[in-house]
Design a protein around this motif. Structure first.
Motif, PDB file in Angstrom:
ATOM      1  N   ALA A  56      -2.595  -7.189  12.572  1.00 40.94           N
ATOM      2  CA  ALA A  56      -1.671  -7.518  13.653  1.00 40.94           C
ATOM      3  C   ALA A  56      -2.412  -7.382  14.973  1.00 40.94           C
ATOM      4  CB  ALA A  56      -0.450  -6.601  13.608  1.00 40.94           C
ATOM      5  N   PHE A  57      -1.736  -7.767  16.044  1.00 44.83           N
ATOM      6  CA  PHE A  57      -2.351  -7.695  17.370  1.00 44.83           C
ATOM      7  C   PHE A  57      -2.778  -6.276  17.716  1.00 44.83           C
ATOM      8  CE2 PHE A  57      -1.725  -6.762  21.890  1.00 44.83           C
ATOM      9  CZ  PHE A  57      -2.733  -7.544  22.416  1.00 44.83           C
ATOM     10  N   ASP A  58      -1.932  -5.295  17.409  1.00 39.07           N
ATOM     11  CA  ASP A  58      -2.181  -3.930  17.860  1.00 39.07           C
ATOM     12  C   ASP A  58      -2.868  -3.031  16.836  1.00 39.07           C
ATOM     13  OD1 ASP A  58       0.069  -3.989  16.275  1.00 39.07           O
ATOM     14  OD2 ASP A  58       1.108  -2.411  17.368  1.00 39.07           O
ATOM     15  N   ARG A  59      -2.927  -3.435  15.569  1.00 38.84           N
ATOM     16  CA  ARG A  59      -3.598  -2.595  14.571  1.00 38.84           C
ATOM     17  C   ARG A  59      -3.876  -3.362  13.288  1.00 38.84           C
ATOM     18  NH1 ARG A  59       0.134   1.996  14.749  1.00 38.84           N
ATOM     19  NH2 ARG A  59       0.881   0.861  16.513  1.00 38.84           N
ATOM     20  N   THR A  60      -4.860  -2.862  12.571  1.00 38.42           N
ATOM     21  CA  THR A  60      -5.201  -3.403  11.264  1.00 38.42           C
ATOM     22  C   THR A  60      -5.012  -2.274  10.255  1.00 38.42           C
ATOM     23  OG1 THR A  60      -6.768  -4.962  12.212  1.00 38.42           O
ATOM     24  CG2 THR A  60      -7.037  -4.437   9.890  1.00 38.42           C
ATOM     25  N   ILE A  61      -4.080  -2.459   9.337  1.00 47.05           N
ATOM     26  CA  ILE A  61      -3.735  -1.421   8.370  1.00 47.05           C
ATOM     27  C   ILE A  61      -4.596  -1.591   7.116  1.00 47.05           C
ATOM     28  CG2 ILE A  61      -1.879  -0.431   6.968  1.00 47.05           C
ATOM     29  CD1 ILE A  61      -1.520  -0.038   9.995  1.00 47.05           C
ATOM     30  N   ILE A  62      -5.150  -0.466   6.655  1.00 53.89           N
ATOM     31  CA  ILE A  62      -5.979  -0.452   5.448  1.00 53.89           C
ATOM     32  C   ILE A  62      -5.458   0.614   4.492  1.00 53.89           C
ATOM     33  CG2 ILE A  62      -8.059  -1.253   6.631  1.00 53.89           C
ATOM     34  CD1 ILE A  62      -9.019   1.720   6.599  1.00 53.89           C
ATOM     35  N   ASN A  63      -5.843   0.512   3.227  1.00 52.76           N
ATOM     36  CA  ASN A  63      -5.599   1.536   2.210  1.00 52.76           C
ATOM     37  C   ASN A  63      -6.929   1.860   1.569  1.00 52.76           C
ATOM     38  OD1 ASN A  63      -2.771   1.739   2.415  1.00 52.76           O
ATOM     39  ND2 ASN A  63      -2.496  -0.044   1.098  1.00 52.76           N
ATOM     40  N   TYR A  64      -7.176   3.155   1.379  1.00 58.24           N
ATOM     41  CA  TYR A  64      -8.390   3.561   0.676  1.00 58.24           C
ATOM     42  C   TYR A  64      -8.152   4.896  -0.017  1.00 58.24           C
ATOM     43  CZ  TYR A  64      -9.395   6.760   4.559  1.00 58.24           C
ATOM     44  OH  TYR A  64      -9.327   7.754   5.480  1.00 58.24           O
ATOM     45  N   ALA A  65      -8.948   5.137  -1.037  1.00 54.07           N
ATOM     46  CA  ALA A  65      -8.835   6.380  -1.800  1.00 54.07           C
ATOM     47  C   ALA A  65     -10.016   7.281  -1.471  1.00 54.07           C
ATOM     48  CB  ALA A  65      -8.807   6.080  -3.294  1.00 54.07           C
ATOM     49  N   THR A  66      -9.731   8.563  -1.288  1.00 50.98           N
ATOM     50  CA  THR A  66     -10.779   9.559  -1.086  1.00 50.98           C
ATOM     51  C   THR A  66     -11.204  10.077  -2.461  1.00 50.98           C
ATOM     52  OG1 THR A  66      -9.047  11.209  -0.719  1.00 50.98           O
ATOM     53  CG2 THR A  66     -10.056  10.223   1.238  1.00 50.98           C
ATOM     54  N   PRO A  67     -12.346  10.768  -2.561  1.00 52.84           N
ATOM     55  CA  PRO A  67     -12.820  11.247  -3.870  1.00 52.84           C
ATOM     56  C   PRO A  67     -11.816  12.126  -4.627  1.00 52.84           C
ATOM     57  CG  PRO A  67     -14.575  11.409  -2.270  1.00 52.84           C
ATOM     58  CD  PRO A  67     -13.328  11.024  -1.515  1.00 52.84           C
ATOM     59  N   ASP A  68     -10.891  12.762  -3.910  1.00 46.97           N
ATOM     60  CA  ASP A  68      -9.891  13.599  -4.592  1.00 46.97           C
ATOM     61  C   ASP A  68      -8.740  12.771  -5.168  1.00 46.97           C
ATOM     62  OD1 ASP A  68      -8.677  12.893  -2.216  1.00 46.97           O
ATOM     63  OD2 ASP A  68      -8.395  14.942  -1.494  1.00 46.97           O
ATOM     64  N   GLY A  69      -8.804  11.437  -5.026  1.00 45.76           N
ATOM     65  CA  GLY A  69      -7.811  10.549  -5.622  1.00 45.76           C
ATOM     66  C   GLY A  69      -6.607  10.239  -4.747  1.00 45.76           C
ATOM     67  N   ILE A  70      -6.571  10.768  -3.551  1.00 45.43           N
ATOM     68  CA  ILE A  70      -5.441  10.527  -2.645  1.00 45.43           C
ATOM     69  C   ILE A  70      -5.655   9.196  -1.929  1.00 45.43           C
ATOM     70  CG2 ILE A  70      -4.189  11.364  -0.626  1.00 45.43           C
ATOM     71  CD1 ILE A  70      -4.983  14.201  -1.463  1.00 45.43           C
ATOM     72  N   ILE A  71      -4.598   8.394  -1.909  1.00 46.93           N
ATOM     73  CA  ILE A  71      -4.641   7.105  -1.203  1.00 46.93           C
ATOM     74  C   ILE A  71      -4.234   7.357   0.249  1.00 46.93           C
ATOM     75  CG2 ILE A  71      -3.695   4.765  -1.061  1.00 46.93           C
ATOM     76  CD1 ILE A  71      -5.274   5.164  -3.584  1.00 46.93           C
ATOM     77  N   HIS A  72      -5.047   6.869   1.175  1.00 44.71           N
ATOM     78  CA  HIS A  72      -4.766   7.029   2.606  1.00 44.71           C
ATOM     79  C   HIS A  72      -4.547   5.664   3.249  1.00 44.71           C
ATOM     80  CE1 HIS A  72      -5.792  11.306   2.762  1.00 44.71           C
ATOM     81  NE2 HIS A  72      -6.738  10.995   1.885  1.00 44.71           N
ATOM     82  N   SER A  73      -3.622   5.644   4.183  1.00 49.54           N
ATOM     83  CA  SER A  73      -3.361   4.449   4.984  1.00 49.54           C
ATOM     84  C   SER A  73      -3.132   4.918   6.422  1.00 49.54           C
ATOM     85  CB  SER A  73      -2.137   3.701   4.464  1.00 49.54           C
ATOM     86  OG  SER A  73      -1.924   2.539   5.237  1.00 49.54           O
ATOM     87  N   PRO A  74      -4.199   4.961   7.228  1.00 50.49           N
ATOM     88  CA  PRO A  74      -4.062   5.468   8.594  1.00 50.49           C
ATOM     89  C   PRO A  74      -2.969   4.730   9.368  1.00 50.49           C
ATOM     90  CG  PRO A  74      -6.372   5.140   8.049  1.00 50.49           C
ATOM     91  CD  PRO A  74      -5.567   4.544   6.942  1.00 50.49           C
ATOM     92  N   ALA A  75      -2.027   5.502   9.918  1.00 54.97           N
ATOM     93  CA  ALA A  75      -0.886   4.928  10.643  1.00 54.97           C
ATOM     94  C   ALA A  75      -1.327   4.114  11.857  1.00 54.97           C
ATOM     95  CB  ALA A  75       0.068   6.036  11.068  1.00 54.97           C
ATOM     96  N   ASN A  76      -2.409   4.537  12.501  1.00 61.55           N
ATOM     97  CA  ASN A  76      -2.891   3.814  13.685  1.00 61.55           C
ATOM     98  C   ASN A  76      -3.877   2.712  13.338  1.00 61.55           C
ATOM     99  OD1 ASN A  76      -1.359   5.321  15.489  1.00 61.55           O
ATOM    100  ND2 ASN A  76      -2.893   6.946  15.544  1.00 61.55           N
ATOM    101  N   GLY A  77      -4.131   2.525  12.060  1.00 66.45           N
ATOM    102  CA  GLY A  77      -5.051   1.480  11.636  1.00 66.45           C
ATOM    103  C   GLY A  77      -6.491   1.948  11.660  1.00 66.45           C
ATOM    104  N   VAL A  78      -7.386   1.014  11.435  1.00 62.43           N
ATOM    105  CA  VAL A  78      -8.811   1.292  11.370  1.00 62.43           C
ATOM    106  C   VAL A  78      -9.445   0.971  12.726  1.00 62.43           C
ATOM    107  CG1 VAL A  78      -9.429  -0.996  10.489  1.00 62.43           C
ATOM    108  CG2 VAL A  78     -10.901   0.940   9.967  1.00 62.43           C
ATOM    109  N   LEU A  79     -10.467   1.725  13.097  1.00 63.95           N
ATOM    110  CA  LEU A  79     -11.171   1.481  14.356  1.00 63.95           C
ATOM    111  C   LEU A  79     -12.125   0.300  14.206  1.00 63.95           C
ATOM    112  CD1 LEU A  79     -12.100   5.179  15.239  1.00 63.95           C
ATOM    113  CD2 LEU A  79     -10.192   3.848  16.130  1.00 63.95           C
ATOM    114  N   TYR A  80     -12.281  -0.466  15.261  1.00 64.39           N
ATOM    115  CA  TYR A  80     -13.198  -1.608  15.349  1.00 64.39           C
ATOM    116  C   TYR A  80     -12.920  -2.651  14.258  1.00 64.39           C
ATOM    117  CZ  TYR A  80     -15.315   2.513  17.454  1.00 64.39           C
ATOM    118  OH  TYR A  80     -15.498   3.673  18.135  1.00 64.39           O
ATOM    119  N   PRO A  81     -11.685  -3.182  14.208  1.00 69.73           N
ATOM    120  CA  PRO A  81     -11.293  -4.071  13.107  1.00 69.73           C
ATOM    121  C   PRO A  81     -11.594  -5.548  13.297  1.00 69.73           C
ATOM    122  CG  PRO A  81      -9.418  -3.673  14.499  1.00 69.73           C
ATOM    123  CD  PRO A  81     -10.563  -2.871  15.085  1.00 69.73           C
ATOM    124  N   SER A  82     -12.270  -5.939  14.342  1.00 73.65           N
ATOM    125  CA  SER A  82     -12.433  -7.373  14.604  1.00 73.65           C
ATOM    126  C   SER A  82     -13.050  -8.098  13.410  1.00 73.65           C
ATOM    127  CB  SER A  82     -13.277  -7.603  15.855  1.00 73.65           C
ATOM    128  OG  SER A  82     -14.578  -7.125  15.661  1.00 73.65           O
TER     129      SER A  82
END
Length: 150
Positions: A56-82
């Motif tokens: 979106a214009f204001d943020r890019t939402i991603i999903n990723y898993a950390t080694p402990d198996g938890i899925i994360h989706s940063p609420a503010n999006g990812v930095l430098y998403p161009s």
């Protein structure tokens, strides 16, 4: 020219100066925030592959898993998403202590220099001549008052 016109020009001069100064301060603050975020990520660097969920214009939402198996989706999006598109897989770097803080791998605060620098440059490219013109008009008005008083 009247005293009212002089007052309007004075207010306009200060308004233009304040707006241009605020844009400059905000731009520099954003650069320092990006540097701070990069430092936090590099202090406890984690790497993962993320899927881009939405762009979106204001943020890019991603999903990723950390080694402990938890899925994360940063609420503010990812930095430098161009250049990212929904559905794309992308390598990211994140802060192990705060997985909400993530950036696209290989990108840094240096990616903000061009857009922020351009924003500040064009702000002053407009504000500079405007401030000069208003100041010139105000000085001409003062000169005319001095001549009429003499």
């Amino acid at each position: 020219m009247t005293a009212k016109t002089e007052r309007v020009r004075r207010i306009g001069w200060y308004a233009a100066l304040v707006v241009a100064s605020l844009v400059t301060v905000l731009g520099v603050s954003l650069l320092f925030a990006a540097i701070r975020n990069d430092s936090a990520i590099e202090a406890e660097l984690g790497q993962a592959t993320a899927q881009v969920e939405s762009v979106a214009f204001d943020r890019t939402i991603i999903n990723y898993a950390t080694p402990d198996g938890i899925i994360h989706s940063p609420a503010n999006g990812v930095l430098y998403p161009s250049g990212l598109a929904a559905g794309q897989l992308v390598n990211i770097e994140y802060d192990v202590g705060d997985p909400e803080l993530a950036r696209v791998a290989g990108r840094s605060a240096a990616n903000t220099l061009l857009p922020l620098g351009s924003m500040i440059f064009f702000t002053w490219l407009i504000a500079g001549p405007l401030l000069w013109w208003i100041r010139r008009q105000r000085l001409a008005y003062r000169r005319s008052l001095a001549e009429s008083a003499a």
